[in-house]
Scaffold this active site. Structure first.
Site, PDB file in Angstrom:
ATOM      1  N   GLU A  51      31.292  32.578  38.100  1.00 59.26           N
ATOM      2  CA  GLU A  51      31.130  33.786  38.930  1.00 59.26           C
ATOM      3  C   GLU A  51      29.710  34.331  38.806  1.00 59.26           C
ATOM      4  O   GLU A  51      29.511  35.542  38.637  1.00 59.26           O
ATOM      5  CB  GLU A  51      32.120  34.874  38.488  1.00 59.26           C
ATOM      6  CG  GLU A  51      33.569  34.436  38.453  1.00 59.26           C
ATOM      7  CD  GLU A  51      34.551  35.557  38.117  1.00 59.26           C
ATOM      8  OE1 GLU A  51      34.158  36.742  38.089  1.00 59.26           O
ATOM      9  OE2 GLU A  51      35.732  35.238  37.890  1.00 59.26           O
ATOM     10  N   HIS A  70      28.307  37.014  34.846  1.00 56.93           N
ATOM     11  CA  HIS A  70      27.894  38.275  35.490  1.00 56.93           C
ATOM     12  C   HIS A  70      26.824  38.902  34.609  1.00 56.93           C
ATOM     13  O   HIS A  70      27.133  39.497  33.570  1.00 56.93           O
ATOM     14  CB  HIS A  70      29.080  39.232  35.619  1.00 56.93           C
ATOM     15  CG  HIS A  70      30.107  38.778  36.609  1.00 56.93           C
ATOM     16  ND1 HIS A  70      29.842  38.681  37.958  1.00 56.93           N
ATOM     17  CD2 HIS A  70      31.391  38.374  36.448  1.00 56.93           C
ATOM     18  CE1 HIS A  70      30.930  38.255  38.585  1.00 56.93           C
ATOM     19  NE2 HIS A  70      31.879  38.053  37.690  1.00 56.93           N
ATOM     20  N   ASN A 130      39.072  31.717  31.747  1.00 60.34           N
ATOM     21  CA  ASN A 130      37.875  32.253  32.404  1.00 60.34           C
ATOM     22  C   ASN A 130      37.556  33.655  31.879  1.00 60.34           C
ATOM     23  O   ASN A 130      38.452  34.495  31.776  1.00 60.34           O
ATOM     24  CB  ASN A 130      38.183  32.328  33.916  1.00 60.34           C
ATOM     25  CG  ASN A 130      36.967  32.596  34.778  1.00 60.34           C
ATOM     26  OD1 ASN A 130      35.939  31.929  34.632  1.00 60.34           O
ATOM     27  ND2 ASN A 130      37.085  33.549  35.691  1.00 60.34           N
ATOM     28  N   ASP A 148      26.339  36.047  39.053  1.00 58.21           N
ATOM     29  CA  ASP A 148      25.465  36.949  39.808  1.00 58.21           C
ATOM     30  C   ASP A 148      24.655  37.751  38.799  1.00 58.21           C
ATOM     31  O   ASP A 148      25.035  37.860  37.640  1.00 58.21           O
ATOM     32  CB  ASP A 148      26.210  37.843  40.814  1.00 58.21           C
ATOM     33  CG  ASP A 148      27.330  38.686  40.245  1.00 58.21           C
ATOM     34  OD1 ASP A 148      27.402  38.856  39.007  1.00 58.21           O
ATOM     35  OD2 ASP A 148      28.140  39.198  41.036  1.00 58.21           O
ATOM     36  N   GLU A 157      40.138  36.793  31.623  1.00 55.36           N
ATOM     37  CA  GLU A 157      39.751  38.040  30.936  1.00 55.36           C
ATOM     38  C   GLU A 157      40.855  38.595  30.026  1.00 55.36           C
ATOM     39  O   GLU A 157      41.235  39.752  30.133  1.00 55.36           O
ATOM     40  CB  GLU A 157      39.333  39.092  31.981  1.00 55.36           C
ATOM     41  CG  GLU A 157      38.169  38.615  32.828  1.00 55.36           C
ATOM     42  CD  GLU A 157      37.842  39.542  34.004  1.00 55.36           C
ATOM     43  OE1 GLU A 157      38.380  40.655  34.056  1.00 55.36           O
ATOM     44  OE2 GLU A 157      37.059  39.124  34.873  1.00 55.36           O
TER      45      GLU A 157
HETATM   46  O1  9MR Z   1      34.828  40.371  43.634  1.00 55.99           O
HETATM   47  C1  9MR Z   1      36.104  40.916  43.414  1.00 55.99           C
HETATM   48  C2  9MR Z   1      36.205  42.271  44.108  1.00 55.99           C
HETATM   49  O2  9MR Z   1      36.170  42.101  45.518  1.00 55.99           O
HETATM   50  C3  9MR Z   1      37.463  42.989  43.693  1.00 55.99           C
HETATM   51  O3  9MR Z   1      37.478  44.299  44.232  1.00 55.99           O
HETATM   52  C4  9MR Z   1      37.527  43.045  42.168  1.00 55.99           C
HETATM   53  C5  9MR Z   1      38.801  43.749  41.712  1.00 55.99           C
HETATM   54  O4  9MR Z   1      38.948  43.751  40.349  1.00 55.99           O
HETATM   55  O5  9MR Z   1      37.498  41.728  41.643  1.00 55.99           O
HETATM   56  C6  9MR Z   1      36.296  41.083  41.911  1.00 55.99           C
HETATM   57  O6  9MR Z   1      36.253  39.796  41.317  1.00 55.99           O
HETATM   58  C7  9MR Z   1      36.366  39.754  39.898  1.00 55.99           C
HETATM   59  C8  9MR Z   1      37.000  38.423  39.532  1.00 55.99           C
HETATM   60  O7  9MR Z   1      38.205  38.270  40.207  1.00 55.99           O
HETATM   61  C9  9MR Z   1      37.193  38.304  38.039  1.00 55.99           C
HETATM   62  N1  9MR Z   1      35.972  38.545  37.321  1.00 55.99           N
HETATM   63  C10 9MR Z   1      35.234  39.740  37.670  1.00 55.99           C
HETATM   64  C11 9MR Z   1      35.011  39.768  39.181  1.00 55.99           C
HETATM   65  C12 9MR Z   1      34.141  40.957  39.559  1.00 55.99           C
HETATM   66  O8  9MR Z   1      34.811  42.149  39.263  1.00 55.99           O
END
Ligand code: 9MR
Length: 397
Positions: free
Chosen positions: A289, A258, A216, A291, A170
């Site tokens: 990722e 997402h 990613n 969903d 990101e």
């Molecule tokens: O699923 C993850 C969540 O448990 C955390 O609180 C969050 C913190 O930023 O990150 C989430 O995972 C992220 C991933 O690492 C990168 N892409 C977006 C995902 C969803 O926010």
């Protein structure tokens, strides 16, 4: 005659299956694809089907379903949080490897691949690092050295055990950010400038010559205007092309996937086109990722099936679009869901105004939802002769 024709078709298709290494071991039992797991069906295509894993849920003995499904249904795992910098090095110089090691061991026991997530991201950084930079006690030069050390330490520890690394996550802004013209955003760009991307890939490569190194990001499932000023996919495409042209060892682009049912959704061909364009740069692709969330309206929360059903259907359709596109493009090596059950999903905790949820392929009681069945049928129906074995790139030096 009829029988002979049938026999020869059967022989040819068996031979084709064998050549493609797709004949499942049946040990006398007729092979029934409807009874297979997602992971087993994915393997017929050389495609890994993965999930993000919440280590606390995996360790929760009162909740055995979580572990059972993680082990049985998937061929790849990603640590949802355990490999992030704040989890690994909460105190400067003191690494907490426990949960990440546990996942890597779990994957080995269950013959699963590991997607390493994540080496460089602006979120979930340890407080000692961000406060040190903010109060000036960590200089830019020291910060760059800390990043090099972190990448080297983590990648070396899991050398040979991690299949794909999300090296940088990101790095690019969104059109709703300020300024709206797309740019390199966040902590690392701000303090080190965009050159950190090339550095990060080079340091990761030096620590593991064989892992596939990925960039990613989200909202890059399809191209938009084609103008890198407002089309994030185009911006990322130009970035990857530029890095490859400089000889930076980037092997793949991960499209997070997402999605939300409230948005205008992509069709399969738009997604195929995006995957193909990235493929043409010589890189692998993956959905990393996936969903598909929905707004939890008052009706949904009250259990009104007229409000729930269309959302479940739209969610399933979106999961399926990404799966079909992945199946159709041979560079697409894995399809990972970001948690498999609504009981363990980042969505409700993140989107609360309006509340959102229902984002995964199993409900809160671990019952498979329509989305599960639809992606499973995609995997099943893309069987022979429509099997496209994956092409894995050689890790770039
Ligand atoms: O699923 C993850 C969540 O448990 C955390 O609180 C969050 C913190 O930023 O990150 C989430 O995972 C992220 C991933 O690492 C990168 N892409 C977006 C995902 C969803 O926010």
């Amino acid at each position: 005659m009829k029988l002979r024709r049938w026999v020869s078709i059967a022989t040819v298709s068996l031979a084709t299956m064998a050549a493609l290494n797709t004949v499942p071991a049946t040990a006398g039992k007729p092979y029934d694809p409807t009874k297979q797991t997602l992971g087993a069906l994915g393997l017929r295509h050389g495609l890994q089907i993965g999930t993000a894993v919440d280590i606390a849920a995996l360790n929760d003995g009162s909740n055995p379903q979580y572990l059972r499904i993680t082990a049985a249904e998937f061929t790849s795992v990603t640590a949802e949080n355990a490999m992030k910098w704040e989890s690994l090095e909460p105190t400067r110089g003191k690494y907490n490897w426990g949960p990440a090691d546990q996942l890597v061991d779990f994957a080995k026991r269950n013959k699963q691949s590991v997607r390493g997530h994540v080496l460089v991201w602006h979120n979930q950084l340890p407080a000692w690092l961000t406060t040190g930079v903010a109060d000036g006690s960590i200089s830019k030069q020291e910060l760059r050295e800390l990043l090099r050390k972190h990448i080297t330490t983590v990648v070396s520890r899991y050398k040979g055990k991690v299949w794909q690394w999300d090296v940088v996550n990101e790095a690019v802004s969104d059109p709703w950010d300020n300024p709206p013209t797309l740019h390199y955003k966040g902590f690392w760009a701000q303090h080190l400038g965009p050159g950190y991307l090339a550095d990060a890939f080079r340091w990761a490569r030096a620590a593991d010559p064989k892992a596939l190194l990925f960039y990613n990001d989200y909202n890059i499932e399809a191209f938009g205007s084609g103008n890198p000023a407002d089309d994030k996919t185009q911006f990322v495409y130009d970035m990857v092309r530029g890095l490859r042209a400089q000889g930076v060892p980037i092997d793949g682009v991960g499209s997070q996937g997402h999605l939300g049912t409230q948005y205008g959704n992509y069709n399969t061909f738009q997604v195929i086109e995006a995957l193909k364009k990235f493929t043409a740069l010589g890189v692998a692709t993956a959905f990393t990722e996936v969903d598909v969330r929905s707004q939890l309206t008052d009706g949904v929360q009250a259990g009104d099936s007229e409000e729930i059903n269309p959302r479940l259907q739209a969610s399933a359709a979106n999961f399926s679009v990404l799966m079909k596109a992945c199946l159709a493009v041979r560079s697409c090596l894995s399809y990972t869901v970001w948690g498999f059950s609504d009981r363990h999903s980042w969505v409700p905790g993140w989107f609360d105004d309006p509340p959102e949820g229902l984002a995964t392929i199993y409900d809160e009681n671990y019952q498979a939802k329509l989305a599960y069945h639809e992606i499973k049928s995609d995997l099943m129906l893309a069987g022979p002769p429509y099997v496209l074995p994956r092409i894995t790139p050689k890790p770039r030096r």
